[in-house]
Design a protein around this motif. Sequence first.
Motif, PDB file in Angstrom:
ATOM      1  N   PHE A   1       2.730   1.093   5.769  1.00 10.72           N
ATOM      2  CA  PHE A   1       2.248   0.308   6.901  1.00 10.72           C
ATOM      3  C   PHE A   1       2.940   0.864   8.135  1.00 10.72           C
ATOM      4  O   PHE A   1       4.162   0.990   8.161  1.00 10.72           O
TER       5      PHE A   1
ATOM      6  N   ASP B   1       3.415  -3.301  -6.284  1.00  8.94           N
ATOM      7  CA  ASP B   1       3.894  -4.084  -5.147  1.00  8.94           C
ATOM      8  C   ASP B   1       2.719  -4.890  -4.593  1.00  8.94           C
ATOM      9  O   ASP B   1       1.549  -4.595  -4.874  1.00  8.94           O
TER      10      ASP B   1
ATOM     11  N   VAL C   1       6.718  -7.242   1.674  1.00  3.17           N
ATOM     12  CA  VAL C   1       6.199  -6.559   0.491  1.00  3.17           C
ATOM     13  C   VAL C   1       6.991  -7.029  -0.728  1.00  3.17           C
ATOM     14  O   VAL C   1       8.208  -6.819  -0.805  1.00  3.17           O
TER      15      VAL C   1
ATOM     16  N   GLU D   1      -2.070   3.578   5.202  1.00  8.63           N
ATOM     17  CA  GLU D   1      -2.540   4.828   4.611  1.00  8.63           C
ATOM     18  C   GLU D   1      -1.460   5.344   3.666  1.00  8.63           C
ATOM     19  O   GLU D   1      -0.323   4.886   3.708  1.00  8.63           O
ATOM     20  N   PRO D   2      -1.812   6.308   2.808  1.00  7.75           N
ATOM     21  CA  PRO D   2      -0.810   6.813   1.862  1.00  7.75           C
ATOM     22  C   PRO D   2       0.352   7.491   2.588  1.00  7.75           C
ATOM     23  O   PRO D   2       0.168   8.056   3.680  1.00  7.75           O
TER      24      PRO D   2
ATOM     25  N   TYR E   1      -7.494   0.506  -2.960  1.00  4.96           N
ATOM     26  CA  TYR E   1      -6.805  -0.717  -2.549  1.00  4.96           C
ATOM     27  C   TYR E   1      -7.779  -1.690  -1.895  1.00  4.96           C
ATOM     28  O   TYR E   1      -8.802  -1.280  -1.347  1.00  4.96           O
TER      29      TYR E   1
ATOM     30  N   MET F   1      -9.846   0.320   0.846  1.00  8.49           N
ATOM     31  CA  MET F   1      -9.325   1.586   1.359  1.00  8.49           C
ATOM     32  C   MET F   1      -8.855   2.366   0.131  1.00  8.49           C
ATOM     33  O   MET F   1      -7.907   1.950  -0.534  1.00  8.49           O
TER      34      MET F   1
ATOM     35  N   ALA G   1       6.915  -0.519   6.603  1.00 11.18           N
ATOM     36  CA  ALA G   1       7.001  -0.996   5.220  1.00 11.18           C
ATOM     37  C   ALA G   1       6.261  -0.035   4.302  1.00 11.18           C
ATOM     38  O   ALA G   1       5.352   0.683   4.734  1.00 11.18           O
ATOM     39  N   GLU G   2       6.683  -0.058   3.040  1.00 18.48           N
ATOM     40  CA  GLU G   2       5.970   0.702   2.013  1.00 18.48           C
ATOM     41  C   GLU G   2       5.528  -0.231   0.901  1.00 18.48           C
ATOM     42  O   GLU G   2       6.226  -1.191   0.564  1.00 18.48           O
ATOM     43  N   MET G   3       4.379   0.073   0.343  1.00 16.28           N
ATOM     44  CA  MET G   3       3.837  -0.674  -0.803  1.00 16.28           C
ATOM     45  C   MET G   3       3.317   0.371  -1.781  1.00 16.28           C
ATOM     46  O   MET G   3       2.381   1.079  -1.464  1.00 16.28           O
ATOM     47  N   ASN G   4       3.977   0.506  -2.919  1.00 18.85           N
ATOM     48  CA  ASN G   4       3.676   1.613  -3.837  1.00 18.85           C
ATOM     49  C   ASN G   4       3.785   2.915  -3.038  1.00 18.85           C
ATOM     50  O   ASN G   4       4.796   3.134  -2.378  1.00 18.85           O
ATOM     51  N   ASP G   5       2.779   3.765  -3.053  1.00 17.18           N
ATOM     52  CA  ASP G   5       2.875   5.015  -2.277  1.00 17.18           C
ATOM     53  C   ASP G   5       2.115   4.939  -0.952  1.00 17.18           C
ATOM     54  O   ASP G   5       1.723   5.954  -0.391  1.00 17.18           O
ATOM     55  N   TYR G   6       1.931   3.719  -0.467  1.00 20.23           N
ATOM     56  CA  TYR G   6       1.274   3.521   0.825  1.00 20.23           C
ATOM     57  C   TYR G   6       2.290   3.072   1.872  1.00 20.23           C
ATOM     58  O   TYR G   6       3.311   2.481   1.546  1.00 20.23           O
TER      59      TYR G   6
END
Lengths: 122, 122
Positions: free
Chosen positions: B32, A50, A78, B99-100, A30, A27, B25-30
């Motif tokens: 969930f 992360d 995360v 998604e971002p 990623y 995606m 949740a966030e992972m970097n600038d993405y």
Amino acid sequence: MPDTAINLKDKLARFSEHWSPRVIAEMNDYQFKLAKVQGEFVWHAHAETDEMFIVLDGALTLEFRDRSVPLSAGEMYVVPKGVEHRPVAAEECCIMLVEPRGVVNTGDATKGEYTAKNDVWV
Amino acid sequence: MPDTAINLKDKLARFSEHWSPRVIAEMNDYQFKLAKVQGEFVWHAHAETDEMFIVLDGALTLEFRDRSVPLSAGEMYVVPKGVEHRPVAAEECCIMLVEPRGVVNTGDATKGEYTAKNDVWV
């Protein structure tokens, strides 16, 4: 663009090696990866990103230097970038990882028996 | 850094609105996100980003202009950026999106009844 969905159980049935993530989808820049894990991994960190863990089947503990976080099926966590961690699973556990393309599974740890080939698809 | 994992079922139990994604949740600038969906969404595309759908419970069909892709629990699909799509679910279906940060659920479609507030956490 594929005609069918990606079935996680079907993908998991196609490999058996532990600590050897397989890419199932991308995606943007990623990747979604599946892995089967058992035992204690090596302590490591990812300085640049992360890393998302979700347990699909079984149970996993994410050990940090100051705490341990248990995860069961249907739970996610995360790991922030730069934070040392060690995944541990008493019995075989199936997980999905989400992280940028190019991330090496052992991060900053010296390359060793647990360092898997990157970008292997299933 | 949280002490406990994120339990998807627990998070799903905390809201009931359809077509109203909740960030978990966030992972970097993405991000969930979890969503409960039922019925036909609006046709739309996201010009800037791919979008990952995974079905947690129930069944979803991703309609495209040239095909339809059915997804059941444990199946995922990445909608490429710029591709028009319409999620449809005959009965209530629980999904996770990746998604971002900042992506609006109705993408390029005119803002309407299905356009949800962004960045709402649960």
